[in-house]
Each structure stands twice: as structure tokens, then as C-alpha cells.
Write a protein that holds these residues in place. Structure first.
Motif, mmCIF file in Angstrom:
data_model
loop_
_atom_site.group_PDB
_atom_site.id
_atom_site.type_symbol
_atom_site.label_atom_id
_atom_site.label_comp_id
_atom_site.label_asym_id
_atom_site.label_seq_id
_atom_site.Cartn_x
_atom_site.Cartn_y
_atom_site.Cartn_z
ATOM 1 N N UNK A 1 123.985 25.578 16.555
ATOM 2 C CA UNK A 1 124.972 25.345 17.544
ATOM 3 C C UNK A 1 124.494 25.226 18.801
ATOM 4 N N UNK A 2 123.288 25.407 19.413
ATOM 5 C CA UNK A 2 122.897 25.008 20.454
ATOM 6 C C UNK A 2 122.272 23.704 20.832
ATOM 7 N N UNK A 3 121.923 23.148 19.870
ATOM 8 C CA UNK A 3 121.546 21.827 19.885
ATOM 9 C C UNK A 3 122.591 20.743 20.714
ATOM 10 N N UNK A 4 122.156 20.285 21.667
ATOM 11 C CA UNK A 4 123.184 19.544 22.522
ATOM 12 C C UNK A 4 123.012 18.163 22.053
ATOM 13 N N UNK A 5 124.156 17.462 21.861
ATOM 14 C CA UNK A 5 124.438 16.125 21.334
ATOM 15 C C UNK A 5 123.949 16.141 19.688
ATOM 16 N N UNK A 6 123.096 15.531 19.449
ATOM 17 C CA UNK A 6 122.554 14.923 18.012
ATOM 18 C C UNK A 6 121.118 15.844 17.946
ATOM 19 N N UNK A 7 120.945 16.162 16.567
ATOM 20 C CA UNK A 7 119.476 16.671 16.224
ATOM 21 C C UNK A 7 119.391 17.458 14.869
ATOM 22 N N UNK A 8 118.459 18.284 14.975
ATOM 23 C CA UNK A 8 118.005 18.835 13.785
ATOM 24 C C UNK A 8 117.481 20.451 14.047
ATOM 25 N N UNK A 9 117.859 21.173 13.166
ATOM 26 C CA UNK A 9 117.351 22.635 13.253
ATOM 27 C C UNK A 9 116.306 22.847 11.997
ATOM 28 N N UNK A 10 115.350 23.433 12.279
ATOM 29 C CA UNK A 10 114.172 23.820 11.409
ATOM 30 C C UNK A 10 113.813 25.028 11.153
ATOM 31 N N UNK A 11 113.480 25.266 9.792
ATOM 32 C CA UNK A 11 112.443 26.446 9.392
ATOM 33 C C UNK A 11 111.209 25.625 9.220
ATOM 34 N N UNK B 1 134.454 18.009 14.557
ATOM 35 C CA UNK B 1 133.713 18.372 15.651
ATOM 36 C C UNK B 1 133.183 20.098 15.480
ATOM 37 N N UNK B 2 133.716 20.555 14.118
ATOM 38 C CA UNK B 2 133.232 21.962 14.068
ATOM 39 C C UNK B 2 132.145 22.530 13.258
ATOM 40 N N UNK B 3 130.949 22.343 14.129
ATOM 41 C CA UNK B 3 129.810 22.351 13.534
ATOM 42 C C UNK B 3 129.393 23.748 13.201
ATOM 43 N N UNK B 4 129.816 24.703 13.538
ATOM 44 C CA UNK B 4 129.885 26.231 12.969
ATOM 45 C C UNK B 4 130.287 26.208 11.558
ATOM 46 N N UNK B 5 131.386 25.710 11.491
ATOM 47 C CA UNK B 5 132.099 25.657 9.822
ATOM 48 C C UNK B 5 131.290 24.930 8.929
ATOM 49 N N UNK B 6 130.866 23.701 9.513
ATOM 50 C CA UNK B 6 129.918 22.938 8.657
ATOM 51 C C UNK B 6 128.656 23.793 8.379
ATOM 52 N N UNK C 1 122.235 18.195 12.049
ATOM 53 C CA UNK C 1 123.539 18.562 13.019
ATOM 54 C C UNK C 1 123.939 17.505 13.698
ATOM 55 N N UNK C 2 123.862 16.367 13.293
ATOM 56 C CA UNK C 2 124.254 15.005 13.850
ATOM 57 C C UNK C 2 125.719 14.799 13.387
ATOM 58 N N UNK C 3 126.814 14.560 14.280
ATOM 59 C CA UNK C 3 128.344 14.623 13.454
ATOM 60 C C UNK C 3 128.266 13.712 12.283
ATOM 61 N N UNK C 4 127.407 12.586 12.217
ATOM 62 C CA UNK C 4 127.905 11.778 11.134
ATOM 63 C C UNK C 4 127.593 12.639 9.905
ATOM 64 N N UNK C 5 126.796 13.805 9.872
ATOM 65 C CA UNK C 5 126.495 14.609 8.752
ATOM 66 C C UNK C 5 127.789 15.299 8.253
ATOM 67 N N UNK C 6 128.912 15.453 9.281
ATOM 68 C CA UNK C 6 130.096 16.439 8.718
ATOM 69 C C UNK C 6 131.414 15.816 9.282
ATOM 70 N N UNK C 7 131.408 14.932 10.164
ATOM 71 C CA UNK C 7 132.533 14.786 10.985
ATOM 72 C C UNK C 7 133.770 14.352 10.178
ATOM 73 N N UNK C 8 133.653 13.458 9.196
ATOM 74 C CA UNK C 8 134.738 13.105 8.328
ATOM 75 C C UNK C 8 135.383 14.266 7.644
ATOM 76 N N UNK C 9 134.787 15.570 7.381
ATOM 77 C CA UNK C 9 135.248 16.526 6.775
ATOM 78 C C UNK C 9 135.548 17.836 7.666
ATOM 79 N N UNK C 10 134.652 17.847 8.587
ATOM 80 C CA UNK C 10 134.707 19.162 9.501
ATOM 81 C C UNK C 10 134.832 18.728 10.862
#
Length: 220
Positions: free
Chosen positions: A134-144, A189-194, A178-187
């Protein structure tokens, strides 16, 4: 004028250096992840976005080979951002598809133990990854990722398509787009729900295999 060595040019002209990157097939059908991720998103994400990174990476590598062969140092430098962006996009997405599954999976005992050792509990681990996403500003990825030097698990975020290993030195185990193209059509701009929905279809079996492989490699 500075020039590349003749051996460098010869290596770049070899058949291996001209091998084309290809779009990997998904390990499931486009609609297999519904209702979490709809068919339309999967088709666009895979056929358009990932395919675009592959095509652009091939083009950039061809231009790099030509620039090196002609000793055009400035052109080589100019290609750096394209190689990083498109190369990262290809690497990241190739792993991302394998990180997801329509099946119910759980971390192996070894991975779960390591996650609890590093992050105290599975709930704390999820909360930390969620916060990073959720803290990624704009576009990016979160990793383990696996820190091979310190032999521990770490959470990291990378901007845009920056690949984890080349950017941080961590070996990728789990990547969440967490790029919006990964979820925008469905979620929208709700990244948390995604994120919360995506967490339920993580392929922990694959993540566990990757963890065991990297851990064993480091211990050799």
C-alpha cells in the motif's frame, strides 16, 4: 575514442547473444483465477503488458548488440533504462504468474518456520507485506526475498519494473504486482481490496519450492 574489445564484440555476435525472449505460457487458463482476477484482466495483463515487455526487451537487446559492435558507447548507455524496464517487466511477470494458483495451498513447514522466525507470526508477515504494497507510490512491486548473505527472509518494494535481485541483491521468492493495470478493471483504485483478494490465491507451494532451492544452494 574508446572502443570495446574484439572479444566482447565477437561474443555479442554469437548465436547465444541473439536468442529471443519469448512470452511464457500461463500455468492455468485465463479464467482460472476468477472471481479474484477476471479473465479480461488476465488476458490484457499477459497478452498485452507482459508481451510488450518481451518485445521491447528483444528490440533493446538487438540495438545493444549493434551499438556494441559499432563501438557506439553513448548509444549503449542510452539503452540502459529500456533494458532495465523491459527486462525487469519480463522477469517480474514470469515469476508473478507462477506465484498465483486457483488451488488452495499453504507454505511448507520449513518456509512457515522461517517466516515466523523472521516476522514473528504469519499474521504479522501478511501485515508487513500489505503495508509495503500500500505504501508503493505510483507503480511497482512488493517482494518477499531471500538474503543469501545474511541467510534470512526480507520484504522489499521496488518501483516501476525494477527487478528485485538486480536492485537489492535479494533473491525473489514471492512478487506481487501493484501496478494498476494488474487490478484496475476489477478493483478500480482500491489496492487494499486487490491485495487482500490476491493473498488468497498465492501459490505457496511454488514459493516454498523456490525457498528450498535457494536455501539449499546457499548452504552448499
Amino acid at each position: 575514442m574508446w572502443k570495446f574489445s574484439s572479444r566482447s564484440v565477437q561474443l555479442l555476435r554469437s548465436p547465444i547473444s541473439r536468442a529471443k525472449h519469448t512470452l511464457p505460457e500461463l500455468p492455468y487458463e485465463y479464467a482460472a483465477l476468477e472471481p479474484t482476477i477476471c479473465r479480461e484482466i488476465m488476458e490484457l495483463h499477459h497478452q498485452k503488458h507482459h508481451a510488450g515487455y518481451v518485445n521491447n526487451l528483444n528490440t533493446a537487446e538487438e540495438q545493444l548488440t549493434e551499438a556494441l559492435a559499432s563501438n557506439r558507447v553513448t548509444d549503449v548507455i542510452k539503452l540502459g533504462p529500456s533494458l532495465k524496464f523491459n527486462g525487469g517487466g519480463h522477469l517480474n511477470h514470469s515469476l508473478f504468474w507462477e506465484n498465483l494458483t486457483p488451488l488452495c495451498t499453504a507454505p511448507s513447514k520449513a518456509l512457515e518456520a522461517s517466516l515466523k522466525h523472521n516476522f514473528y507470526s504469519m499474521e504479522d508477515f501478511k501485515a508487513l507485506v500489505r503495508g509495503a504494497a500500500l505504501n508503493v507510490q505510483g507503480s511497482g512491486w512488493v517482494w518477499l526475498g531471500w538474503d543469501k548473505e545474511r541467510k534470512l527472509l526480507r520484504i522489499a518494494a521496488c518501483a516501476n519494473q525494477d527487478p528485485l535481485e538486480a536492485t537489492t541483491g535479494l533473491m525473489p521468492l514471492l512478487g506481487i504486482d501493484v501496478w494498476e493495470h494488474a487490478y484496475y478493471l476489477q478493483y478500480k483504485n482500491d489496492r487494499a481490496q486487490y491485495f487482500d483478494a490476491l493473498w488468497e490465491i498465492i501459490n505457496w507451494k511454488e514459493v516454498s519450492k523456490r525457498y528450498e532451492k535457494l536455501r539449499c544452494t546457499v548452504n552448499k
